[in-house]
Motif scaffolding. Sequence first.
Motif, PDB file in Angstrom:
ATOM      1  N   ASP A  10      42.038  24.469  31.648  1.00  0.00           N
ATOM      2  CA  ASP A  10      42.016  25.723  30.894  1.00  0.00           C
ATOM      3  C   ASP A  10      43.225  26.577  31.255  1.00  0.00           C
ATOM      4  OD1 ASP A  10      39.703  25.228  29.490  1.00  0.00           O
ATOM      5  OD2 ASP A  10      38.417  26.480  30.744  1.00  0.00           O
ATOM      6  N   ILE A  11      43.633  27.412  30.320  1.00  0.00           N
ATOM      7  CA  ILE A  11      44.632  28.431  30.583  1.00  0.00           C
ATOM      8  C   ILE A  11      43.896  29.764  30.647  1.00  0.00           C
ATOM      9  CG2 ILE A  11      46.773  29.537  29.842  1.00  0.00           C
ATOM     10  CD1 ILE A  11      47.404  27.057  28.208  1.00  0.00           C
ATOM     11  N   ALA A  12      44.059  30.475  31.755  1.00  0.00           N
ATOM     12  CA  ALA A  12      43.321  31.717  31.963  1.00  0.00           C
ATOM     13  C   ALA A  12      44.295  32.859  32.222  1.00  0.00           C
ATOM     14  CB  ALA A  12      42.362  31.582  33.145  1.00  0.00           C
ATOM     15  N   LEU A  13      43.993  33.999  31.610  1.00  0.00           N
ATOM     16  CA  LEU A  13      44.773  35.213  31.801  1.00  0.00           C
ATOM     17  C   LEU A  13      43.997  36.174  32.695  1.00  0.00           C
ATOM     18  CD1 LEU A  13      47.096  37.208  31.048  1.00  0.00           C
ATOM     19  CD2 LEU A  13      45.722  37.848  29.041  1.00  0.00           C
ATOM     20  N   VAL A  14      44.608  36.618  33.779  1.00  0.00           N
ATOM     21  CA  VAL A  14      44.003  37.595  34.674  1.00  0.00           C
ATOM     22  C   VAL A  14      44.737  38.919  34.499  1.00  0.00           C
ATOM     23  CG1 VAL A  14      43.469  38.212  37.060  1.00  0.00           C
ATOM     24  CG2 VAL A  14      43.399  35.811  36.352  1.00  0.00           C
ATOM     25  N   ILE A  15      43.995  39.941  34.070  1.00  0.00           N
ATOM     26  CA  ILE A  15      44.584  41.260  33.846  1.00  0.00           C
ATOM     27  C   ILE A  15      44.255  42.149  35.042  1.00  0.00           C
ATOM     28  CG2 ILE A  15      44.654  43.273  32.338  1.00  0.00           C
ATOM     29  CD1 ILE A  15      43.815  41.479  30.023  1.00  0.00           C
ATOM     30  N   GLY A  16      45.282  42.463  35.838  1.00  0.00           N
ATOM     31  CA  GLY A  16      45.093  43.278  37.032  1.00  0.00           C
ATOM     32  C   GLY A  16      45.034  42.420  38.279  1.00  0.00           C
ATOM     33  N   VAL A  17      46.074  42.480  39.103  1.00  0.00           N
ATOM     34  CA  VAL A  17      46.139  41.640  40.292  1.00  0.00           C
ATOM     35  C   VAL A  17      45.961  42.509  41.533  1.00  0.00           C
ATOM     36  CG1 VAL A  17      47.307  39.667  41.330  1.00  0.00           C
ATOM     37  CG2 VAL A  17      47.831  40.301  38.980  1.00  0.00           C
ATOM     38  N   GLY A  18      44.868  43.293  41.539  1.00  0.00           N
ATOM     39  CA  GLY A  18      44.494  44.042  42.731  1.00  0.00           C
ATOM     40  C   GLY A  18      43.634  43.175  43.623  1.00  0.00           C
ATOM     41  N   GLY A  19      42.664  43.794  44.324  1.00  0.00           N
ATOM     42  CA  GLY A  19      41.827  43.029  45.237  1.00  0.00           C
ATOM     43  C   GLY A  19      41.001  41.971  44.523  1.00  0.00           C
ATOM     44  N   VAL A  20      40.222  42.387  43.523  1.00  0.00           N
ATOM     45  CA  VAL A  20      39.387  41.437  42.784  1.00  0.00           C
ATOM     46  C   VAL A  20      40.260  40.434  42.045  1.00  0.00           C
ATOM     47  CG1 VAL A  20      37.684  41.171  40.941  1.00  0.00           C
ATOM     48  CG2 VAL A  20      37.476  43.068  42.560  1.00  0.00           C
ATOM     49  N   VAL A  38      45.003  31.798  25.085  1.00  0.00           N
ATOM     50  CA  VAL A  38      44.373  31.367  26.337  1.00  0.00           C
ATOM     51  C   VAL A  38      42.898  31.053  26.125  1.00  0.00           C
ATOM     52  CG1 VAL A  38      45.997  32.644  27.765  1.00  0.00           C
ATOM     53  CG2 VAL A  38      43.866  33.741  27.062  1.00  0.00           C
ATOM     54  N   ASP A  39      42.383  30.200  26.996  1.00  0.00           N
ATOM     55  CA  ASP A  39      40.970  29.824  26.913  1.00  0.00           C
ATOM     56  C   ASP A  39      40.059  30.923  27.470  1.00  0.00           C
ATOM     57  OD1 ASP A  39      41.202  26.805  26.162  1.00  0.00           O
ATOM     58  OD2 ASP A  39      42.613  27.096  27.813  1.00  0.00           O
ATOM     59  N   ARG A  40      40.522  31.587  28.524  1.00  0.00           N
ATOM     60  CA  ARG A  40      39.710  32.596  29.186  1.00  0.00           C
ATOM     61  C   ARG A  40      40.581  33.790  29.573  1.00  0.00           C
ATOM     62  NH1 ARG A  40      36.565  29.642  27.263  1.00  0.00           N
ATOM     63  NH2 ARG A  40      34.789  28.559  28.256  1.00  0.00           N
ATOM     64  N   VAL A  41      40.010  34.982  29.444  1.00  0.00           N
ATOM     65  CA  VAL A  41      40.628  36.203  29.945  1.00  0.00           C
ATOM     66  C   VAL A  41      39.643  36.866  30.889  1.00  0.00           C
ATOM     67  CG1 VAL A  41      41.520  38.498  29.398  1.00  0.00           C
ATOM     68  CG2 VAL A  41      42.010  36.575  27.864  1.00  0.00           C
ATOM     69  N   ILE A  42      40.101  37.226  32.078  1.00  0.00           N
ATOM     70  CA  ILE A  42      39.287  38.023  32.998  1.00  0.00           C
ATOM     71  C   ILE A  42      40.003  39.349  33.191  1.00  0.00           C
ATOM     72  CG2 ILE A  42      38.280  38.195  35.299  1.00  0.00           C
ATOM     73  CD1 ILE A  42      37.961  35.212  35.360  1.00  0.00           C
ATOM     74  N   ASP A  43      39.409  40.409  32.635  1.00  0.00           N
ATOM     75  CA  ASP A  43      40.006  41.737  32.654  1.00  0.00           C
ATOM     76  C   ASP A  43      39.402  42.534  33.807  1.00  0.00           C
ATOM     77  OD1 ASP A  43      41.029  44.235  32.256  1.00  0.00           O
ATOM     78  OD2 ASP A  43      40.339  44.460  30.193  1.00  0.00           O
ATOM     79  N   VAL A  44      40.188  42.729  34.845  1.00  0.00           N
ATOM     80  CA  VAL A  44      39.713  43.448  36.024  1.00  0.00           C
ATOM     81  C   VAL A  44      40.015  44.949  35.913  1.00  0.00           C
ATOM     82  CG1 VAL A  44      39.687  43.417  38.552  1.00  0.00           C
ATOM     83  CG2 VAL A  44      40.250  41.342  37.311  1.00  0.00           C
ATOM     84  N   VAL A  45      40.689  45.353  34.851  1.00  0.00           N
ATOM     85  CA  VAL A  45      41.112  46.745  34.680  1.00  0.00           C
ATOM     86  C   VAL A  45      40.128  47.516  33.813  1.00  0.00           C
ATOM     87  CG1 VAL A  45      42.958  48.258  33.885  1.00  0.00           C
ATOM     88  CG2 VAL A  45      43.519  46.101  35.022  1.00  0.00           C
ATOM     89  N   GLY A  46      39.885  47.045  32.588  1.00  0.00           N
ATOM     90  CA  GLY A  46      38.886  47.657  31.731  1.00  0.00           C
ATOM     91  C   GLY A  46      39.353  48.865  30.936  1.00  0.00           C
ATOM     92  N   SER A  86      43.329  49.514  26.220  1.00  0.00           N
ATOM     93  CA  SER A  86      44.514  48.713  25.923  1.00  0.00           C
ATOM     94  C   SER A  86      44.417  47.310  26.493  1.00  0.00           C
ATOM     95  CB  SER A  86      45.767  49.410  26.466  1.00  0.00           C
ATOM     96  OG  SER A  86      45.668  49.603  27.870  1.00  0.00           O
ATOM     97  N   THR A  87      43.892  47.170  27.719  1.00  0.00           N
ATOM     98  CA  THR A  87      43.819  45.836  28.332  1.00  0.00           C
ATOM     99  C   THR A  87      42.785  44.971  27.617  1.00  0.00           C
ATOM    100  OG1 THR A  87      42.226  46.562  30.026  1.00  0.00           O
ATOM    101  CG2 THR A  87      44.570  46.698  30.573  1.00  0.00           C
ATOM    102  N   MET A  88      41.682  45.569  27.190  1.00  0.00           N
ATOM    103  CA  MET A  88      40.668  44.771  26.498  1.00  0.00           C
ATOM    104  C   MET A  88      41.135  44.368  25.107  1.00  0.00           C
ATOM    105  SD  MET A  88      36.954  46.206  27.751  1.00  0.00           S
ATOM    106  CE  MET A  88      37.230  47.962  27.548  1.00  0.00           C
ATOM    107  N   ILE A  89      41.855  45.257  24.423  1.00  0.00           N
ATOM    108  CA  ILE A  89      42.414  44.894  23.119  1.00  0.00           C
ATOM    109  C   ILE A  89      43.390  43.739  23.266  1.00  0.00           C
ATOM    110  CG2 ILE A  89      43.977  45.677  21.295  1.00  0.00           C
ATOM    111  CD1 ILE A  89      42.696  48.449  21.528  1.00  0.00           C
ATOM    112  N   GLU A  90      44.297  43.842  24.252  1.00  0.00           N
ATOM    113  CA  GLU A  90      45.291  42.792  24.458  1.00  0.00           C
ATOM    114  C   GLU A  90      44.643  41.498  24.944  1.00  0.00           C
ATOM    115  OE1 GLU A  90      49.304  45.294  25.585  1.00  0.00           O
ATOM    116  OE2 GLU A  90      47.773  45.018  27.122  1.00  0.00           O
TER     117      GLU A  90
END
Length: 339
Positions: free
Chosen positions: A166-176, A233-241, A244-248
């Motif tokens: 899978d190709i996964a997009l992670v939005i926000g590279v903080g702790g989580v 992408v197959d999966r998006v995990i949005d850690v920001v919420g 704009s991040t959810m739309i993108e």
Amino acid sequence: MKAALLHELGQPLRIEDVPQPEPGAGEALVRVCACGIDGTDLKLLDGFGYQPELPFIMGHEVAGELVAVGAGVSEFAPGDRVAVYNFITCGSCIFCRSFRDQLCLNMGGIVGVLNLPGGYAEYVCLPAQQLIRLPDAVSYTDGATCCDAGMTALHAVDRADVTVGDIALVIGVGGVGSIVTQLLAVAGAEVIATDIDETKAEWALEQGASHFVSAARDALISQVQRLTESRGVDRVIDVVGLESTMIEGFASLRPGGRLVVVGYTPEFFPLSGKELAQNEKEVIGTRAGRRNDLSRCLKLYASGALRSIVQRTIPLAQVNEALAMLRAGVTGRIVLTYE
């Protein structure tokens, strides 16, 4: 004992001397050795989300040494190294019985967030059922981050249902997001990481990302299309919420893809029903983690499958400085320590 108390929303915490608690029946007293700080703490300070009765001792990522137990506690003993599961659950509702305890219908509180004082203090007293043994191979600082960042990331990746390739997009590279990135890479996914902070590019690659896209400079959707040859992408995990991040994130999904929402803000997410239906996209939420997620996360750290994200430790006396750093933006995790 020394503790940092929240007396007024939006104001600095006050370091004060408060009585050291004594464990009652079924309770345990833990000497706090490390306590992580994260976005939930900032939400509490701002009065968004949970609103505990003030004054209140925050801190929900707690690891430490057990020093005393109350009557009826036999599974733990003084000297045990422990991590704290922060949701106080009933154990009998439909969600507790189906291993979704963080959705408990009769939630009694959340350590350091609601009803129960937390780890911004030298000691914390709580029901012994909240304790999980901390493996000897896991430091107190890493154990503390497992109590929210780690278990939240693990649960989010479970909810994403990622498969090898899978190709996964992670939005926000903080702790989580850092631990999400590690877990996705371990699961065999190709990870695209994005963050508004361009200085996190190298960090994201170290966590296992194959690509980093700056959310501040680049058009995220077009960059994702370029990297996936217009497939999405197959999966998006949005850690920001953010809206704009959810739309993108939603627009970056391929047909049949899934957006997993971890972070949340006061903003709302406008959703195209046509795009949702005709492309069979999925949007799901994920809340923190289950008790079992915390146990699993600790084992992953103990085995070496997960690497530390702790970049800085700061004494409890400097908690306000630590929170200011977090609000300004940090790489990895800041953890409070106690002398």
